[in-house]
Design an enzyme around this catalytic site. Structure first.
Site, short mmCIF file in Angstrom:
data_model
loop_
_atom_site.label_atom_id
_atom_site.label_comp_id
_atom_site.label_asym_id
_atom_site.label_seq_id
_atom_site.Cartn_x
_atom_site.Cartn_y
_atom_site.Cartn_z
CB CYS A 2 -0.60 0.14 1.26
SG CYS A 2 -1.85 -1.41 1.44
N GLY A 28 -0.31 0.42 -5.03
CA GLY A 28 -1.80 -0.06 -4.95
C GLY A 28 -2.61 0.34 -5.80
CG ASN A 102 2.94 0.04 3.33
OD1 ASN A 102 4.10 0.50 2.80
ND2 ASN A 102 2.48 -1.28 2.77
N GLY A 103 1.59 -2.58 5.18
CA GLY A 103 2.57 -3.55 5.93
C GLY A 103 1.36 -4.55 6.74
CE1 TYR A 242 7.59 -5.70 -9.89
CE2 TYR A 242 6.67 -5.72 -7.75
CZ TYR A 242 6.40 -5.54 -9.14
OH TYR A 242 5.29 -5.78 -9.54
P1 AMP Z 1 6.69 -14.24 -13.26
O1 AMP Z 1 7.42 -14.64 -14.44
O2 AMP Z 1 5.09 -14.73 -13.54
O3 AMP Z 1 7.10 -14.87 -12.03
O4 AMP Z 1 6.43 -12.88 -13.13
C1 AMP Z 1 7.59 -12.09 -12.95
C2 AMP Z 1 7.43 -10.47 -12.83
O5 AMP Z 1 6.60 -10.36 -11.67
C3 AMP Z 1 8.63 -9.62 -12.69
O6 AMP Z 1 8.77 -8.69 -13.83
C4 AMP Z 1 8.44 -8.87 -11.53
O7 AMP Z 1 8.71 -7.62 -11.79
C5 AMP Z 1 6.72 -9.00 -11.07
N1 AMP Z 1 6.69 -9.23 -9.66
C6 AMP Z 1 7.54 -9.14 -8.72
N2 AMP Z 1 6.99 -9.21 -7.46
C7 AMP Z 1 5.55 -9.26 -7.60
C8 AMP Z 1 4.72 -9.38 -6.88
N3 AMP Z 1 4.65 -9.54 -5.51
N4 AMP Z 1 3.31 -9.22 -7.25
C9 AMP Z 1 3.06 -9.31 -8.71
N5 AMP Z 1 4.20 -9.12 -9.65
C10 AMP Z 1 5.48 -9.16 -8.97
#
Ligand code: AMP
Length: 457
Positions: A2, A28, A102-103, A242
């Site tokens: 968030c 978010g 957030n958390g 990320y």
């Molecule tokens: P996948 O290949 O389906 O594992 O998707 C990888 C992508 O998901 C990467 O480009 C990440 O930037 C992104 N990503 C990383 N963490 C999350 C998260 N918690 N929720 C959704 N996407 C994420």
């Protein structure tokens, strides 16, 4: 995850909060809300969807007051329904209370269970509501002490902005998992998850809210208490990898430069033979720059992002293969044809998106596809606010790197080492939570959450 924002002492409080939330939208996308307070009353406007969809000129103008807090939500506990939209506010004999969180609290289930057993009635399914119940329970006549009392019962991750009868308060858990900073705009004080929100409204960065610190903001200025400080820090390393915006400083240091260093380190550890380096936009952009600089391999942007894709769109009437992925990122055939490409990804979660992306690169003519990932394999779920699926769904928790390479359809796959990741960070390694990589959970979840961990481990 968030994003949270708060401002004290500005006649345009709601509008500035709206802008702050706009800057924090990446934290978010499910819902957004603002609560304002004037001398006599509080008003709120909330809705499901993006900040730009939830608010318009009329709703912003209707939110009159010089103190405001706001929230953008990506649910990690509590479902994505309208009664869970934050800020959460109540009228109480102690005054108006509003909170944006957030958390994830790791003992929320136990706290809630105990309180419900003693007759408390909860309005939402969010862990954040327990904080409001704890505030209301405090016996002290002093608002500041109420907050200290409430937070002393919490475990896990919380960065908070609160409105307590017209005051603004901010707090961070003793580990400091999630970021929160303080800024100043003329005579007004601002609290925000990330500095990109301060930049947008031209506020000056003052400092971080420290782990374990509570700040109370009133006409007297900022008053700080550190009832819970001095514990080991557990900053979320994934914010740097990320989650946070690259133009932000979090935990006092810049995200963009950190991502570039991760890419440089990756190139040192796992060189690749390729005609060019390319990112998975946008999350891999800056690690790819670092990889290219370090390796001397030229940088190309061979996947182009459509910036106008919302979360929903009208589906094509006829079946189009991999439409959902391709509508977002389109490969440039003239760049990829017969080339060996080194593609940089910030992280692999399930591996399913990467698999489709690699397929589109091959269909566009790439001769070889080598992937380098700017963090180690994600093997453990997060209980502190990042939406990582259960262990079952994290591809690296159940499979070898060789298996993942074949599943995604790569010529080679390498992940940055944990040591390399920590070395690239702008703050000492001891200060981070790395539980998603190594399973070392700094706060042990209790109640239902511990059952989840057992299931997930
Ligand atoms: P996948 O290949 O389906 O594992 O998707 C990888 C992508 O998901 C990467 O480009 C990440 O930037 C992104 N990503 C990383 N963490 C999350 C998260 N918690 N929720 C959704 N996407 C994420």
């Amino acid at each position: 995850m968030c994003g949270i924002f708060g401002i004290y002492g500005h006649k345009d409080a709601a509008r500035l909060t709206y802008l702050g939330l706009y800057a924090l939208q990446h934290r978010g996308e499910e819902s957004a809300g603002i609560v304002v307070s004037s001398e006599k009353k509080i008003m709120s406007h909330k809705g499901m969807g993006l900040v730009g969809d939830v608010f318009d000129e009329k709703s912003i103008k209707s939110l009159r007051g010089d103190v405001a807090i706001g929230h953008v939500r990506y649910s990690t506990t509590g479902s994505s329904i309208s009664k869970n939209i934050q800020p959460f506010s109540v009228n109480h004999s102690k005054g108006h209370i509003a909170i944006a969180h957030n958390g994830n609290l790791t003992n929320a289930f136990k706290l809630r269970h105990d309180m419900e057993g003693r007759g408390s009635i909860f309005q939402t399914t969010m862990d954040s509501e327990t904080i409001v119940h704890l505030l209301a329970k405090s016996q002290s006549p002093d608002h500041r002490q109420n907050l200290v009392d409430a937070l002393s019962g919490l475990e896990g991750a919380y960065s908070l902005v609160l409105m307590l009868n017209g005051y603004l308060a901010g707090a961070r858990d003793p580990g400091g998992w999630r970021p929160l900073c303080i800024g100043k705009l003329d005579d007004a004080y601002v609290l925000a998850s990330e500095t990109c929100a301060l930049d947008l409204i031209n506020a000056e960065y003052i400092r971080e809210v420290e782990p374990g610190e509570i700040v109370f903001i009133s006409k007297k200025g900022i008053e700080s208490q550190k009832p819970f400080s001095g514990k080991k820090h557990s900053f979320c390393i994934f914010e740097y990898i990320y989650f946070a915006r690259p133009d932000s400083n979090i935990f006092g240091q810049n995200v963009y430069l950190t991502r570039k260093r991760l890419g440089k380190q990756l190139a040192k550890e796992f060189p690749a033979k390729g005609d060019f380096v390319m990112p998975v936009p946008d999350s891999g952009n800056y690690a790819a720059l670092g990889f290219s600089e370090e390796s001397g391999i030229p940088y190309e942007a061979a996947l182009i992002r459509n910036h106008y894709v919302g979360r929903t769109f009208i589906q094509p009437s006829q079946f189009i293969r991999d439409f959902r992925v391709r509508v977002k990122l389109n490969p440039i055939k003239d760049v990829l044809r017969n080339k060996r490409t080194v593609i940089i990804e910030d992280s692999i979660v399930r591996g399913t998106t990467s698999r489709v992306r690699v397929k589109t690169l091959r269909e566009a003519g790439a001769k070889e596809v080598h992937m380098r990932v700017s963090c180690p394999p994600l093997r453990f779920p997060c209980f502190y606010g990042i939406d990582f699926p259960t262990k079952k769904e994290l591809i690296a928790s159940n499979h070898s790197i060789k298996w993942i390479k074949d599943f995604i359809g790569l010529d080679s796959l390498e992940y940055l080492s944990k040591e390399g990741m920590l070395k690239s960070m702008p703050i000492p390694k001891e200060e981070f939570c790395t539980a998603c990589f190594d399973g070392n959970y700094p706060a042990k979840p209790c109640g239902r959450m511990s059952k989840c961990i057992l299931e997930k481990k």
